[in-house]
Design a protein around this motif. Structure first.
Motif: not given
Length: 176
Positions: A72, A74, A80, A92, A96
């Motif tokens: 994942l 940003d 991240r 999540e 992301y």
């Protein structure tokens, strides 16, 4: 030059500890490999010489594959979090973007290597963390440190966890 390290007490100390002892034996730029991964020379060559100096190698996979280490990023494209052995949750997904599977090869600069050694040492001072895999440490590390990713579109790689994975690896790498 290749340096080998051995975690002689792997039942008590997980692969976060193995990562620490390995990083302490290296100098300069470093490549980290998962031991259960098979990949083509082309994938490794391209990863080593292209793209960002500190990065995860990311392969194609489904967001719905619970087994894969889902990577994942940003909004700036920095890794991240990795999510392994479970689905990605709604929080999540809001925070992301899923970009594929972290296939188990990471390259880092000497600066990142030194930061990892310091942070891993702190992480492993907490007794419950001693048995944890590197993904748990990395998720903490990635909250405050920027590591990019390089993507491979080559599908000649596989993580071998089961007998079925082994049979699939034979099929992928069968000489023609």
């Amino acid at each position: 030059n290749i340096n080998y390290s051995y975690n002689k007490n792997y039942k008590k100390f997980g692969n976060s500890y193995s990562l620490l002892i390995g990083l302490k034996k290296t100098e300069g730029k470093t490549i980290i490999f998962d031991g259960d991964l098979i990949y083509s020379k082309k994938i490794l060559g391209k990863f080593l010489y292209d793209g960002h100096d500190s990065s995860f190698l990311i392969g194609k996979n489904s967001i719905n594959d619970v087994e894969c280490a889902k990577a994942l990023v940003d909004k700036n494209g920095f890794i991240r979090k990795t999510v392994d052995k479970r689905p990605i949750n709604e929080f999540e997904l809001k925070k992301y973007k899923f970009i594929g599977e972290a296939i188990g090869i990471i390259k880092i600069t000497n600066k990142i290597r030194k930061l990892m050694i310091g942070e891993l040492s702190k992480f492993l001072k907490i007794k419950k963390n001693l048995i944890l895999n590197w993904e748990h440490f990395m998720n903490e590390f990635l909250k405050i440190n920027k590591i990019n990713y390089n993507k491979t579109f080559n599908s000649q790689w596989i993580e071998i966890d089961t007998p079925d994975d082994y049979l699939q690896a034979i099929s992928i790498f069968k000489k023609k």
